[in-house]
Design a protein around this motif. Structure first.
Motif, PDB file in Angstrom:
ATOM      1  N   GLY A  72       0.819  -1.206   0.000  1.00 15.22           N
ATOM      2  CA  GLY A  72       0.000   0.000   0.000  1.00 15.22           C
ATOM      3  C   GLY A  72       0.849   1.250   0.000  1.00 15.22           C
ATOM      4  N   ASN A  73       0.241   2.358   0.392  1.00 16.15           N
ATOM      5  CA  ASN A  73       0.925   3.631   0.385  1.00 16.15           C
ATOM      6  C   ASN A  73       0.367   4.544   1.476  1.00 16.15           C
ATOM      7  N   LEU A  74       1.102   5.592   1.789  1.00 16.27           N
ATOM      8  CA  LEU A  74       0.649   6.569   2.771  1.00 16.27           C
ATOM      9  C   LEU A  74      -0.319   7.570   2.160  1.00 16.27           C
ATOM     10  N   THR A  75      -0.207   7.789   0.855  1.00 20.03           N
ATOM     11  CA  THR A  75      -1.046   8.776   0.178  1.00 20.03           C
ATOM     12  C   THR A  75      -2.158   8.095  -0.607  1.00 20.03           C
ATOM     13  N   VAL A  76      -3.095   8.905  -1.075  1.00 18.81           N
ATOM     14  CA  VAL A  76      -4.204   8.389  -1.875  1.00 18.81           C
ATOM     15  C   VAL A  76      -3.791   8.368  -3.342  1.00 18.81           C
ATOM     16  N   GLY A  77      -3.759   7.175  -3.943  1.00 17.70           N
ATOM     17  CA  GLY A  77      -3.604   7.027  -5.391  1.00 17.70           C
ATOM     18  C   GLY A  77      -2.301   7.520  -5.995  1.00 17.70           C
ATOM     19  N   GLY A  78      -2.026   7.022  -7.211  1.00 22.16           N
ATOM     20  CA  GLY A  78      -0.976   7.582  -8.041  1.00 22.16           C
ATOM     21  C   GLY A  78       0.439   7.107  -7.811  1.00 22.16           C
ATOM     22  N   THR A  79       0.658   6.074  -6.971  1.00 22.65           N
ATOM     23  CA  THR A  79       2.036   5.629  -6.724  1.00 22.65           C
ATOM     24  C   THR A  79       2.450   4.494  -7.650  1.00 22.65           C
ATOM     25  N   GLY A  80       1.527   3.959  -8.456  1.00 23.97           N
ATOM     26  CA  GLY A  80       1.867   2.843  -9.341  1.00 23.97           C
ATOM     27  C   GLY A  80       1.886   1.520  -8.620  1.00 23.97           C
ATOM     28  N   LYS A  81       0.893   1.313  -7.778  1.00 27.08           N
ATOM     29  CA  LYS A  81       0.862   0.145  -6.900  1.00 27.08           C
ATOM     30  C   LYS A  81       0.581  -1.157  -7.643  1.00 27.08           C
ATOM     31  N   THR A  82      -0.315  -1.133  -8.623  1.00 29.88           N
ATOM     32  CA  THR A  82      -0.750  -2.375  -9.277  1.00 29.88           C
ATOM     33  C   THR A  82       0.402  -3.152  -9.905  1.00 29.88           C
ATOM     34  N   PRO A  83       1.329  -2.517 -10.649  1.00 30.94           N
ATOM     35  CA  PRO A  83       2.459  -3.291 -11.189  1.00 30.94           C
ATOM     36  C   PRO A  83       3.361  -3.895 -10.118  1.00 30.94           C
ATOM     37  N   VAL A  84       3.453  -3.252  -8.944  1.00 27.24           N
ATOM     38  CA  VAL A  84       4.261  -3.812  -7.853  1.00 27.24           C
ATOM     39  C   VAL A  84       3.573  -5.055  -7.288  1.00 27.24           C
ATOM     40  N   VAL A  85       2.255  -4.988  -7.122  1.00 22.13           N
ATOM     41  CA  VAL A  85       1.491  -6.158  -6.672  1.00 22.13           C
ATOM     42  C   VAL A  85       1.688  -7.303  -7.659  1.00 22.13           C
TER      43      VAL A  85
END
Length: 390
Positions: A72-85
């Motif tokens: 996950g992330n500390l902020t809302v949206g936009g970190t590019g999480k799906t490719p890391v998952v």
């Protein structure tokens, strides 16, 4: 009716984002910022209180006896999480783990309102089984029922179970009992404290906006104070350009023990949204292109097209997770043609929400990306090794 409600919601969301990042001026915007600031103080107290209640075991978490990885992330949206998952799921699967991705399915089609209301009025737990996007063999739901990210993950990972449910203890138990899973990946799970056990917390930080505007929701984009980064076992700096000395220093002050991995979203190829035809990255080199997107940070996507040699002559942006209508796509085609664009490029996340259209004056492609590690590969392998108990 549903379309008009969605349009109204998106317009409010866009207005609030402009206010939060101070792109709107004037009395009304200032008043809204003052109200949001007051609400963010209440939110901060709520976050800290909730965390305290879990720490002293007044609010109880659950253990399912399997490995849990929260990404996950500390902020809302936009970190590019799906490719890391996706990268974690693929690597763990290759190491012999039986993986399930558990998502809450943001903006997916919810259960019937009547059923949800009855459950709340009677204080009953929702007994509805989680939605199975993929059983590890077949794709079983569309993007509207599943949500954008779960559908995209299930499309890219044919042999991984993908489940959607707000209650991830329930969906985790289902994954174990029905599919024999021994590893649970919580998509957007850093704030999901209800499921513990043997848990690794992976946190993504966007190099371009590491902590948003440094304010908590709703005045800013932070879900938790930056100090809560101390819970992370591994930290990914996404969209890295290698110039991260100051950011690394800040991270080290907040969490001196976590492994740090720097990565970029590396484009692989272009794929036709409707035909599935794949083309190399040279497709857009020295050609006039238009972009079409409904994501949290469209600037990063548009910059990637120019970096690949495309001449961006038109861009159309929608709110994050916007579900496109046929007319919106046709309007984008018409305007792109007026700017003499030769093709339209979108993201894979947007492509799963495209309607069928009869007119295809311009080809529409999405760019397929994956995570490429720039530094910290050893930390990534160590992280996977810990999960696999090797």
């Amino acid at each position: 009716m549903r379309e008009s409600i969605r349009a109204w919601t998106e317009s409010i969301e866009t207005f609030l984002l402009d206010v939060i990042f101070e792109q709107r001026r004037g009395y009304v915007a200032g008043l809204v910022r003052a109200i949001l600031y007051s609400l963010s103080k209440i939110f901060q107290v709520a976050v800290k209180t909730r965390r305290f209640l879990y720490n002293v075991r007044i609010m109880r978490d659950s253990t399912l006896g399997v490995q849990v990885i929260a990404i996950g992330n500390l902020t809302v949206g936009g970190t590019g999480k799906t490719p890391v998952v996706e990268k974690f799921a693929r690597e763990l699967k290759d190491q012999g783990r039986t993986v399930a991705i558990l998502s809450r399915g943001y903006r997916s089609k919810p259960p019937p309102f009547r059923k949800r209301l009855v459950n709340k009025l009677l204080f009953q737990e929702d007994s509805t089984p989680p939605r199975v996007v993929s059983d590890g063999k077949s794709l079983l739901l569309d993007s509207e029922a599943a949500g954008d990210e779960p559908y995209m993950l299930a499309s890219n990972l044919k042999d991984v179970v993908v489940l959607v449910d707000k209650d991830r203890v329930k969906s985790g138990r289902y994954a174990i009992e029905k599919f024999g899973c021994d590893t649970l990946l919580l998509d957007d799970g850093f704030q999901y404290w209800k499921l513990r056990g043997r848990r690794q917390d992976i946190v993504l930080i966007d190099r371009q906006q590491p902590f948003g505007n440094e304010r908590l929701l709703p005045r800013g984009t932070l879900r938790e104070p930056p100090s809560h980064l101390a819970r992370a076992t591994t930290i990914f700096i996404t969209k890295s350009d290698g110039k991260t000395e100051e950011l690394r220093k800040r991270i080290a002050e907040l969490n001196p023990t976590a492994g740090i991995i720097e990565c970029i979203h590396h484009p692989l190829y272009f794929e036709d949204v409707f035909t599935g035809q794949r083309c190399g990255l040279e497709l857009i080199k020295d050609r006039k292109v238009a972009s079409f997107s409904g994501i949290a940070q469209p600037e990063s996507f548009e910059h990637s097209l120019t970096a690949l040699g495309g001449n961006l002559v038109y861009s159309k942006r929608f709110a994050d997770h916007h579900r496109f209508s046929q007319q919106e796509v046709l309007n984008a085609i018409n305007r792109s043609k007026k700017r003499q664009a030769e093709l339209i490029i979108t993201t894979q996340k947007d492509a799963v929400r495209f309607p069928k259209i009869d007119r295809r004056d311009l080809p529409i492609y999405f760019v397929r990306v994956e995570i490429k590690i720039l530094s910290g590969a050893k930390d990534f392998q160590d992280c996977v090794r810990k999960i696999c108990f090797r």
